[in-house]
Each structure stands twice: as structure tokens, then as C-alpha cells.
Design a protein around this motif. Structure first.
Motif, short mmCIF file in Angstrom:
data_model
loop_
_atom_site.label_atom_id
_atom_site.label_comp_id
_atom_site.label_asym_id
_atom_site.label_seq_id
_atom_site.Cartn_x
_atom_site.Cartn_y
_atom_site.Cartn_z
N ILE A 6 0.86 -1.19 0.00
CA ILE A 6 0.00 0.00 0.00
C ILE A 6 0.89 1.23 0.00
O ILE A 6 1.79 1.37 0.84
CB ILE A 6 -0.95 0.01 1.21
N LEU A 7 0.64 2.12 -0.94
CA LEU A 7 1.43 3.33 -1.13
C LEU A 7 0.55 4.54 -0.85
O LEU A 7 -0.47 4.73 -1.52
CB LEU A 7 1.98 3.39 -2.56
N PHE A 8 0.93 5.33 0.12
CA PHE A 8 0.13 6.48 0.56
C PHE A 8 0.69 7.78 0.01
O PHE A 8 1.90 8.04 0.11
CB PHE A 8 0.13 6.59 2.08
N ASP A 9 -0.18 8.64 -0.50
CA ASP A 9 0.15 10.05 -0.65
C ASP A 9 0.26 10.64 0.76
O ASP A 9 -0.09 9.98 1.75
CB ASP A 9 -0.96 10.74 -1.45
N CYS A 10 0.73 11.86 0.86
CA CYS A 10 0.89 12.47 2.19
C CYS A 10 -0.11 13.60 2.43
O CYS A 10 -1.01 13.48 3.25
CB CYS A 10 2.32 12.98 2.37
N ASP A 11 0.02 14.71 1.72
CA ASP A 11 -0.83 15.88 1.96
C ASP A 11 -2.29 15.57 1.63
O ASP A 11 -2.62 15.14 0.53
CB ASP A 11 -0.35 17.05 1.09
N TYR A 150 5.54 6.92 -7.70
CA TYR A 150 4.91 5.65 -7.33
C TYR A 150 5.70 4.45 -7.84
O TYR A 150 5.74 3.40 -7.18
CB TYR A 150 3.46 5.61 -7.80
N LEU A 151 6.33 4.58 -8.98
CA LEU A 151 7.21 3.50 -9.46
C LEU A 151 8.38 3.31 -8.50
O LEU A 151 8.77 2.17 -8.18
CB LEU A 151 7.70 3.82 -10.87
N ALA A 152 8.96 4.42 -8.03
CA ALA A 152 10.07 4.33 -7.07
C ALA A 152 9.61 3.71 -5.76
O ALA A 152 10.32 2.89 -5.16
CB ALA A 152 10.66 5.72 -6.83
N GLY A 158 9.60 -3.74 -3.10
CA GLY A 158 9.79 -4.99 -3.81
C GLY A 158 8.54 -5.61 -4.37
O GLY A 158 8.46 -6.83 -4.55
N ILE A 159 7.54 -4.79 -4.70
CA ILE A 159 6.28 -5.28 -5.23
C ILE A 159 5.99 -4.60 -6.56
O ILE A 159 6.14 -3.37 -6.68
CB ILE A 159 5.12 -5.01 -4.24
N ALA A 160 5.57 -5.36 -7.55
CA ALA A 160 5.21 -4.77 -8.84
C ALA A 160 4.07 -3.78 -8.66
O ALA A 160 3.15 -4.02 -7.86
CB ALA A 160 4.79 -5.87 -9.82
N PRO A 161 4.08 -2.66 -9.39
CA PRO A 161 3.02 -1.66 -9.23
C PRO A 161 1.62 -2.24 -9.39
O PRO A 161 0.68 -1.78 -8.73
CB PRO A 161 3.34 -0.64 -10.32
N GLU A 162 1.47 -3.22 -10.25
CA GLU A 162 0.17 -3.82 -10.49
C GLU A 162 -0.39 -4.53 -9.26
O GLU A 162 -1.59 -4.80 -9.19
CB GLU A 162 0.25 -4.81 -11.65
N VAL A 178 -2.38 5.67 -11.35
CA VAL A 178 -2.89 4.89 -12.48
C VAL A 178 -1.81 4.72 -13.54
O VAL A 178 -1.62 3.64 -14.11
CB VAL A 178 -4.15 5.57 -13.08
N ALA A 179 -1.07 5.80 -13.82
CA ALA A 179 0.00 5.73 -14.81
C ALA A 179 1.09 4.74 -14.41
O ALA A 179 1.75 4.14 -15.27
CB ALA A 179 0.60 7.11 -15.03
N ALA A 180 1.26 4.56 -13.10
CA ALA A 180 2.25 3.59 -12.62
C ALA A 180 1.77 2.16 -12.78
O ALA A 180 2.57 1.23 -12.67
CB ALA A 180 2.57 3.87 -11.15
N GLY A 181 0.47 1.99 -12.98
CA GLY A 181 -0.09 0.65 -13.13
C GLY A 181 -0.76 0.14 -11.88
O GLY A 181 -1.19 -1.02 -11.83
N ALA A 182 -0.86 0.96 -10.84
CA ALA A 182 -1.47 0.55 -9.58
C ALA A 182 -2.98 0.76 -9.61
O ALA A 182 -3.51 1.49 -10.46
CB ALA A 182 -0.85 1.35 -8.43
#
Length: 225
Positions: A6-11, A150-152, A158-162, A178-182
Motif C-alpha cells: 500500500i502506497l500512501f500520498d501524504c498531503d 509511485y514507481l520508485a 519490492g512489489i510490482a506496481p500492479e 494509475v499511470a504507474a499501473g497501480a
């Protein structure tokens, strides 16, 4: 929807920084000759870097956007963030739950500058949960709405964006995920536009960070999260 990270934005997702940041920006722009209400300022700048809007600022103020101007903005902004910043309601619990459910595979991926990002996470007690997995669009070739941050972040855990779930709150951020594939879920806020979030590609809208754990249980297989 078998998400492994799970990848969170901050603001606007983890911290209630937007009114503070844009209040400072509005005041400094007014001092430079572009006076506007706070809601208009947020429409122009929320989800975007100030420098990405340089042409607009210069056209409205008639002055160049200099490094000195930016340094003054950062200093004033950071002073107020240190004094006033609060977490988004339910964000701390959501991060702890995400960390537990994914075995620690979480990251913070923001379009903000790194100094602000680290200040904010420390201020609300989230630094330890993300560890080294904190990424600023300012440190990458392109910031949001491009997918670089998000790719970084996905690569760092260690998880594929998808196989990642992104939590966002702005159309610009949704586009980046979305552009990252998530898969992207978007928090509706008082400044947000539900239709714009959907149009940007959000697969799920929700109204509170306190809803996330329930949504995961509803939408993921028993073995996931």
C-alpha cells in the motif's frame, strides 16, 4: 484485488496540511500582486508543485518566480506546519493497519519537497512506520501526475506496481498512481471533486481514512491484506 503493498500520498491523506500550505502561498502571492481567495488558490495549486505553475504565477504577478521567493515561501510554510499541523482523522490507524496487513510493505509517495514531507511525517508520528520508504517527486525526473514517484515507491518495497494499492486525494495524484499501473482509491475531501477523481481513474472513492480497513476486508480475498 489481491494487493501486496500500500502506497500512501501524504498531503490531504495522512496530514491536514493543505489549508496551512495554501494559506501561506495565498498570502505570499497577494504580496506579489496576485490576490485571491483561499479556495481559488487551492484550485490552482492543490496536487501540483508551485514551480510547475511558474508560468501562471509570473503571468498574474508580473514578476519572475525566483529561488529567493521560493525559499521565503518554504520557510514561512514550514514554520506554520511545525506549529499547527495535525494528522488527517483516522490516518494513523490506517497506516498501522496497512503495515500489519502487508507485513510492512508500505511507502509514502508525495509530490511535495522532501523537507516538507519529512517534517510532516515526523510531526504526526509516522516516520517509524515508513522507515526508508519515503519518496518525493522533487527528487525524481518528473513529479505527479507522472508515475515516477509511485514507481520508485513500489520498487522500494519490492512489489510490482500492479500489485500495489495507492491511496490518493487529488486527480493529479490519482493520475500518477494509475499511470504507474497501480489500483488507486481516492479519499474525497472538502476540496475534492468526486467526478474528477473518477475521471482520473480512481477505482474506489471513500469519505474517511477510518473506512480503509473495512474496505480492504470487503474487497480483498481472505488471503490478501
Amino acid at each position: 484485488m489481491n494487493f501486496e503493498a500500500i502506497l500512501f500520498d501524504c498531503d490531504g491523506v495522512l496530514v491536514d496540511s493543505e489549508p496551512i500550505t495554501h494559506g501561506v502561498l495565498r498570502d505570499q502571492l497577494a504580496e506579489s500582486g496576485w490576490d485571491m481567495p483561499i479556495d481559488e488558490c487551492m484550485r490552482h495549486f492543490i496536487g501540483r508543485t508551485v514551480r510547475s505553475q511558474a508560468a501562471l504565477i509570473e503571468s498574474r504577478t508580473g514578476r519572475p518566480l525566483t529561488d529567493e521567493w521560493m525559499a521565503r515561501f518554504y520557510a514561512r510554510r514550514d514554520e506554520l506546519l511545525r506549529a499547527q499541523l495535525q494528522p488527517i482523522d483516522g490516518a494513523l490507524d490506517a497506516v498501522r493497519a496497512a503495515h500489519a496487513h502487508t507485513g510492512g510493505r508500505i511507502a509514502c509517495a508525495s509530490g511535495a519537497d522532501r523537507g516538507k514531507l519529512l517534517l510532516q511525517l515526523a510531526k504526526v508520528g509516522l516516520t517509524e512506520w515508513f522507515g526508508p520508504h519515503v519518496f518525493s517527486g522533487h527528487d525524481l525526473p518528473r513529479s505527479k501526475p507522472f508515475p515516477d514517484v509511485y514507481l520508485a515507491a513500489a520498487q522500494s518495497v519490492g512489489i510490482a506496481p500492479e500489485r500495489c494499492l495507492v491511496i490518493e486525494d487529488t486527480p493529479t495524484g490519482v493520475q500518477a498512481g494509475v499511470a504507474a499501473g497501480a489500483t488507486v482509491w481516492a479519499l474525497r475531501s472538502s476540496t475534492g471533486d468526486a467526478a474528477a477523481l473518477r475521471d482520473a481513474g480512481a477505482a474506489q472513492l471513500f469519505d474517511s481514512m477510518r473506512e480503509l480497513a473495512r474496505l480492504w476486508r470487503q474487497k480483498t480475498p481472505q488471503a490478501a491484506l
